[in-house]
Design a protein around this motif. Structure first.
Motif, PDB file in Angstrom:
ATOM      1  N   LEU A   1       0.915  -1.216   0.122  1.00 34.93           N
ATOM      2  CA  LEU A   1      -0.111  -0.122  -0.039  1.00 34.93           C
ATOM      3  C   LEU A   1       0.899   1.310  -0.061  1.00 34.93           C
ATOM      4  O   LEU A   1       0.511   2.133  -0.779  1.00 34.93           O
ATOM      5  CB  LEU A   1      -0.797  -0.039   1.316  1.00 34.93           C
ATOM      6  CG  LEU A   1      -2.010   1.036   1.199  1.00 34.93           C
ATOM      7  CD1 LEU A   1      -2.911   1.183   0.178  1.00 34.93           C
ATOM      8  CD2 LEU A   1      -2.705   0.932   2.651  1.00 34.93           C
ATOM      9  N   GLU A   2       1.858   1.493   0.799  1.00 38.08           N
ATOM     10  CA  GLU A   2       2.815   2.390   0.819  1.00 38.08           C
ATOM     11  C   GLU A   2       3.366   2.668  -0.433  1.00 38.08           C
ATOM     12  O   GLU A   2       3.582   3.621  -0.922  1.00 38.08           O
ATOM     13  CB  GLU A   2       3.823   2.126   1.828  1.00 38.08           C
ATOM     14  CG  GLU A   2       4.920   3.329   2.133  1.00 38.08           C
ATOM     15  CD  GLU A   2       5.800   3.011   3.344  1.00 38.08           C
ATOM     16  OE1 GLU A   2       6.638   3.938   3.312  1.00 38.08           O
ATOM     17  OE2 GLU A   2       5.626   2.062   3.919  1.00 38.08           O
TER      18      GLU A   2
ATOM     19  N   VAL B   1      -4.309   4.995  -6.412  1.00 39.27           N
ATOM     20  CA  VAL B   1      -3.494   4.091  -5.826  1.00 39.27           C
ATOM     21  C   VAL B   1      -4.330   2.585  -6.016  1.00 39.27           C
ATOM     22  O   VAL B   1      -3.591   1.715  -6.054  1.00 39.27           O
ATOM     23  CB  VAL B   1      -3.754   4.398  -4.369  1.00 39.27           C
ATOM     24  CG1 VAL B   1      -3.120   3.363  -3.415  1.00 39.27           C
ATOM     25  CG2 VAL B   1      -3.077   5.803  -4.006  1.00 39.27           C
TER      26      VAL B   1
ATOM     27  N   LEU C   1      -2.348  -0.630  -7.339  1.00 36.72           N
ATOM     28  CA  LEU C   1      -2.303  -2.047  -6.755  1.00 36.72           C
ATOM     29  C   LEU C   1      -2.759  -2.949  -7.572  1.00 36.72           C
ATOM     30  O   LEU C   1      -2.243  -4.054  -7.618  1.00 36.72           O
ATOM     31  CB  LEU C   1      -3.281  -1.790  -5.516  1.00 36.72           C
ATOM     32  CG  LEU C   1      -2.682  -1.120  -4.309  1.00 36.72           C
ATOM     33  CD1 LEU C   1      -3.685  -0.982  -3.294  1.00 36.72           C
ATOM     34  CD2 LEU C   1      -1.434  -1.904  -3.723  1.00 36.72           C
TER      35      LEU C   1
ATOM     36  N   ALA D   1      -9.224  -5.567  -1.118  1.00 34.45           N
ATOM     37  CA  ALA D   1      -9.397  -5.153   0.190  1.00 34.45           C
ATOM     38  C   ALA D   1     -10.377  -6.001   1.031  1.00 34.45           C
ATOM     39  O   ALA D   1      -9.967  -6.343   2.211  1.00 34.45           O
ATOM     40  CB  ALA D   1      -9.944  -3.595   0.221  1.00 34.45           C
TER      41      ALA D   1
ATOM     42  N   LEU E   1     -11.252   0.151  -0.337  1.00 37.02           N
ATOM     43  CA  LEU E   1     -10.163   0.180  -0.365  1.00 37.02           C
ATOM     44  C   LEU E   1      -9.969   1.444   0.698  1.00 37.02           C
ATOM     45  O   LEU E   1      -9.037   1.566   1.507  1.00 37.02           O
ATOM     46  CB  LEU E   1      -9.476   0.668  -1.612  1.00 37.02           C
ATOM     47  CG  LEU E   1      -7.804   1.074  -1.786  1.00 37.02           C
ATOM     48  CD1 LEU E   1      -7.283  -0.212  -0.948  1.00 37.02           C
ATOM     49  CD2 LEU E   1      -7.436   1.468  -3.051  1.00 37.02           C
TER      50      LEU E   1
ATOM     51  N   ALA F   1      -7.480   1.614   3.812  1.00 37.87           N
ATOM     52  CA  ALA F   1      -6.502   2.943   3.984  1.00 37.87           C
ATOM     53  C   ALA F   1      -6.495   3.562   5.285  1.00 37.87           C
ATOM     54  O   ALA F   1      -5.622   3.886   5.883  1.00 37.87           O
ATOM     55  CB  ALA F   1      -6.719   3.956   2.747  1.00 37.87           C
TER      56      ALA F   1
ATOM     57  N   SER G   1      -5.246   1.289   8.088  1.00 35.41           N
ATOM     58  CA  SER G   1      -3.728   0.925   7.962  1.00 35.41           C
ATOM     59  C   SER G   1      -2.825   1.560   8.890  1.00 35.41           C
ATOM     60  O   SER G   1      -1.652   0.986   9.284  1.00 35.41           O
ATOM     61  CB  SER G   1      -3.146   1.385   6.761  1.00 35.41           C
ATOM     62  OG  SER G   1      -2.983   2.750   6.576  1.00 35.41           O
TER      63      SER G   1
END
Length: 73
Positions: A2-3, A21, A25, A34, A42, A46, A49
């Protein structure tokens, strides 16, 4: 994962549109979902996270922007 997707999708201010994003992914890990992590969306992943700042802008539809929390990069 994710980062890295946020970094790859971010603008010069470090902010990234969550849709971009998600697209990144999907390209990097086509099996990413997700829901596999217990989240319906998602944006929920996020927020949970702990590594991202999540901002909703606009009215209809709301746009979700994300940014790595300070100290992450």
């Amino acid at each position: 994962m994710l980062e890295k997707a946020v970094v790859a999708s971010a603008d010069e201010d470090g902010r990234a549109h969550l849709g971009r994003v998600g697209a990144h992914l999907a390209k990097q890990a086509p099996d990413f979902d997700a829901r596999n992590y217990g989240f319906a969306r998602l944006s929920d992943l996020a927020e949970a996270s702990g590594i991202l700042e999540v901002e909703r802008v606009g009215d209809h539809p709301k746009v979700v922007m994300v940014k790595l929390k300070a100290g992450r990069r």
